[in-house]
Design a protein around this motif. Structure first.
Motif, PDB file in Angstrom:
ATOM      1  N   PHE A  85     -35.555 -60.327  54.988  1.00  0.00           N
ATOM      2  CA  PHE A  85     -35.395 -58.705  54.748  1.00  0.00           C
ATOM      3  C   PHE A  85     -34.812 -58.208  53.562  1.00  0.00           C
ATOM      4  CE2 PHE A  85     -35.142 -59.520  59.546  1.00  0.00           C
ATOM      5  CZ  PHE A  85     -36.610 -59.728  59.733  1.00  0.00           C
ATOM      6  N   LEU A 163     -44.697 -61.779  52.978  1.00  0.00           N
ATOM      7  CA  LEU A 163     -45.133 -61.172  54.111  1.00  0.00           C
ATOM      8  C   LEU A 163     -44.408 -61.714  55.428  1.00  0.00           C
ATOM      9  CD1 LEU A 163     -47.484 -59.234  55.399  1.00  0.00           C
ATOM     10  CD2 LEU A 163     -48.761 -61.476  56.038  1.00  0.00           C
ATOM     11  N   MET A 164     -43.916 -63.105  55.230  1.00  0.00           N
ATOM     12  CA  MET A 164     -43.489 -63.586  56.400  1.00  0.00           C
ATOM     13  C   MET A 164     -41.930 -63.421  56.469  1.00  0.00           C
ATOM     14  SD  MET A 164     -45.569 -67.099  57.265  1.00  0.00           S
ATOM     15  CE  MET A 164     -44.970 -67.297  58.830  1.00  0.00           C
ATOM     16  N   GLY A 167     -40.396 -58.144  55.569  1.00  0.00           N
ATOM     17  CA  GLY A 167     -40.123 -57.142  56.621  1.00  0.00           C
ATOM     18  C   GLY A 167     -40.512 -55.789  56.171  1.00  0.00           C
ATOM     19  N   ASN A 168     -41.393 -55.741  54.793  1.00  0.00           N
ATOM     20  CA  ASN A 168     -41.969 -54.874  54.495  1.00  0.00           C
ATOM     21  C   ASN A 168     -41.295 -53.495  54.093  1.00  0.00           C
ATOM     22  OD1 ASN A 168     -44.098 -53.041  53.701  1.00  0.00           O
ATOM     23  ND2 ASN A 168     -45.590 -53.520  55.094  1.00  0.00           N
ATOM     24  N   LEU A 169     -40.058 -53.642  53.446  1.00  0.00           N
ATOM     25  CA  LEU A 169     -39.335 -52.573  53.258  1.00  0.00           C
ATOM     26  C   LEU A 169     -39.405 -51.975  51.966  1.00  0.00           C
ATOM     27  CD1 LEU A 169     -35.860 -54.274  54.759  1.00  0.00           C
ATOM     28  CD2 LEU A 169     -37.449 -52.577  55.679  1.00  0.00           C
TER      29      LEU A 169
END
Lengths: 224, 291
Positions: A85, A163-164, A167-169
Motif C-alpha cells: 500500500f 491491484l494485488m 490497496g487503491n489509494l
C-alpha cells in the motif's frame, strides 16, 4: 480526467525506468561478457516476469511484504512501515515486473558489439571498465533507448501487481490502469475511455520511438 | 495422335495422381475426425446432469461452497461459482456475461437487472442479511472485542482494509458504519481498499493491513477464525446489507438454475446460510445516524 492517477503513473514509470537502467547495465554486461557457465540460469530468472502472470508476482510480493517474513520485518525496520500500500512497494514490484524489458534490449545490444573492437581496445591498453564506457555503451545506444522506453511504457501499463499489493489509494497507489478499472467497474465508461485512450496514445508513441531509434530514422546516414 | 502438350499434361496428371489421392484421403480423414469431435461435444452438451454457472459476491465464498456441494450430491447437477465484487459482475452481466444466477451482496444490483429486463421477473430472492465485523489478526495487540470502534484509533492500527466503496456493497457499508461511529474522518488516512471483500480480508490476513472491516461470512470461515479475532459491528451502524439473488434472462439452463434457487430457499439451504453468518430477516432498525 483523473489527472492524479496519470501523474502518479508517470512518476512511478520514471522512477522505475531510471532505477532499472542502473540495475540492468551491470546485469546485462555480466550476462553477456561474464565467465560463469551458469549465466543462462540468471537469464531465465530475469525473463520470468515475461511469462508469469502478474498474479504470481503480486501474490508473492504481498506475502513477502507482510510482517511474517524477514524481508517484511526488514522493511518495517528501515521505513517504519510495511511496503504494501505504499509508493515504494509499487516501485519494488515494478522493478521486478519490468526487469526483462530493460535487460533484454541491453543484452541483445551488447551481443551485437563486434568482439574485434573489444580486443582492439584491450590491446590499446584500455581497462574493462573503460572499454565498456567508451566502446560498448556508445555502440549500444539504440539498446539503451529501447530499454529505457520499454521499461517506462511497461511500468505505465502495469495492472495486476498494482491491484494485488496497492490497496487503491488515490495519489499513492491508484495508478492509471487501476483508475481505468475502477471507472469501468462503476460503469463510468466515459471516464474509463478518456484515460484508456490516453494510455493507448502514450504507449503507441513510446513504441514508435523505440522502433524509430532502432531503424535509425534520425540518423543522418544510412536510413534503413 | 495427341499433341505433345496433351501428353505432357496427361503425364503430369499421372504424376500428380498419388498426391491427389493422398490429399483426398487426408481430407476424408479430417472430415471424419471433425465429425467425431463434433458429435462428442454435442453429446457432452446434451448430457442429462445440467451444469449451472453462478456469479456470486465474494462474501458467499464459503456458504456457496457448502450449498453447491449439498445440492450436487442431491441432484447430480453441477454448480460452478465465480466469486467477485457485485459491481464487477453487474458490469459484466450488463455486457452479456453468460451466468445463470447472480448472487449479489446487495439488493440494488439485482433490482436494477429486473428493471432493465435482464433478469427473469419474479425470481428475485433475498437470501440473507450480511453483517460487518472488525477483524484483526490473532497476534494483534489490540483487543477489538472490548474496545470496538475505539480500537481503530490505536496507534498499532496503521492500515485498515475495507472493500472498495465505489463498487463493493461491503465497502459502502464499512464507510457508512465508520461515519455513523463518528471516526471516519479520523481514520481515512489509514484506509486501504480491496478490490472486493475477499481481497480486503487477504490484506489483513497476510498482515499487510492491521485491521479490516470484513464480512461476518468470511470471518466465520475456519481459516479466518483460526487466524484472527473480531468484533461484530452493530447492525444499526449501517444500512442493512440485504443481499439478493436473481435468475438472469440469458440463462441457458433455466430449469437447473431454478432448482438451485429453490434449494437455497429450502430449510437445508437456509441452515447453511445461517451457519455462515447470513441472518434471514432484515433487522427492523433504521440506519443509525451519529450516535
Amino acid at each position: 480526467m483523473n489527472l492524479q492517477a496519470l501523474l502518479l503513473s508517470l512518476r512511478l514509470a520514471a522512477v522505475v525506468s531510471v532505477l532499472l537502467l542502473g540495475i540492468s547495465l551491470p546485469l546485462a554486461a555480466w550476462l553477456v561478457f561474464g565467465r560463469w557457465r551458469g549465466r543462462f540460469l540468471l537469464e531465465a530468472l530475469v525473463a520470468l516476469p515475461l511469462v508469469l502472470p502478474p498474479t504470481v508476482l503480486g501474490f508473492y510480493l504481498l506475502v513477502l511484504m507482510g510482517p511474517r517474513t524477514p524481508f517484511g520485518r526488514l522493511c518495517q525496520a528501515l521505513f517504519g512501515h510495511g511496503l504494501a500500500f505504499t509508493f515504494e512497494g509499487l516501485v519494488v514490484g515494478s522493478l521486478l515486473y519490468s526487469l526483462p524489458f530493460a535487460v533484454q534490449p541491453l543484452v541483445s545490444a551488447f551481443r551485437g558489439v563486434d568482439r574485434a573492437l573489444l580486443d582492439a581496445s584491450f590491446v590499446l591498453g584500455a581497462s574493462r571498465l573503460r572499454t565498456f564506457r567508451r566502446v560498448i555503451l556508445p555502440l549500444s545506444f539504440s539498446g539503451l533507448v529501447t530499454a529505457l522506453v520499454l521499461s517506462f511504457a511497461h511500468t505505465l501499463g502495469e495492472f495486476g501487481v498494482v491491484l494485488m499489493v496497492g490497496g487503491n489509494l488515490p495519489g499513492i497507489t491508484r495508478t492509471v490502469s487501476i483508475a481505468i478499472y475502477d471507472s469501468a467497474q462503476a460503469l463510468d465508461y466515459a471516464a474509463a475511455n478518456r484515460l484508456a485512450l490516453l494510455l493507448l496514445l502514450l504507449s503507441f508513441t513510446a513504441l514508435s520511438v523505440v522502433y524509430a531509434v532502432n531503424r535509425r530514422v534520425w540518423s543522418p546516414w544510412s536510413p534503413r | 495422335m495427341k499433341s505433345p502438350t496433351h501428353r505432357q499434361s496427361a503425364a503430369a496428371t499421372q504424376l500428380l495422381t498419388p498426391f491427389r489421392c493422398h490429399s483426398l484421403q487426408r481430407r476424408t480423414l479430417f472430415l471424419r475426425l471433425g465429425a467425431a469431435c463434433l458429435s462428442f461435444f454435442l453429446a457432452a452438451g446434451a448430457a442429462s446432469p445440467a451444469a449451472i454457472t453462478v456469479a456470486a459476491a465474494a462474501d458467499l465464498k464459503f456458504a456457496l461452497q457448502d450449498m453447491a456441494a449439498q445440492y450436487e450430491k442431491q441432484t447430480g447437477n453441477t454448480v460452478s461459482v465465480t466469486y467477485g465484487s457485485s459491481g464487477n459482475f453487474y458490469a459484466q452481466i450488463q455486457n452479456g456475461a453468460p451466468f445463470d444466477l447472480f448472487f449479489s451482496a446487495d439488493l440494488d444490483y439485482p433490482r436494477q437487472f429486473e428493471a432493465a429486463g435482464l433478469a427473469e421477473s419474479g425470481t428475485l430472492y433475498q437470501y440473507g442479511v450480511g453483517r460487518l465485523v472488525l477483524w484483526v489478526p490473532a497476534n494483534s495487540p489490540v483487543d477489538v472485542a472490548r474496545r470496538g470502534w475505539d480500537a481503530l484509533r490505536d496507534p498499532a492500527i496503521r492500515k485498515i482494509a475495507i472493500a472498495n466503496p465505489t463498487h463493493a456493497p461491503y465497502g459502502r457499508a464499512a464507510v457508512a458504519a465508520l461515519k455513523s461511529a463518528g471516526i471516519y474522518d479520523q481514520i481515512t488516512a489509514k484506509l486501504v481498499y480491496g478490490e472486493n471483500i475477499s481481497q480486503a480480508a487477504q490484506f489483513v490476513e497476510s498482515g499487510n493491513a492491521d485491521a479490516g472491516l470484513l464480512a461476518l461470512a468470511l470471518a466465520l470461515s475456519p481459516h479466518m477464525q483460526q487466524a484472527g479475532k473480531f468484533w461484530s459491528v452493530p447492525a444499526a451502524a449501517h444500512p442493512p446489507l440485504q443481499q439478493a439473488a436473481i435468475m438472469l434472462k440469458s440463462s441457458p439452463n433455466k430449469k437447473a438454475a431454478r432448482a438451485f434457487l429453490e434449494f437455497v430457499k429450502s430449510p437445508a439451504g437456509r441452515a447453511i446460510l445461517e451457519k455462515h453468518g447470513f441472518s434471514s430477516l432484515a433487522p427492523a432498525a433504521p440506519p443509525a445516524k451519529t450516535p
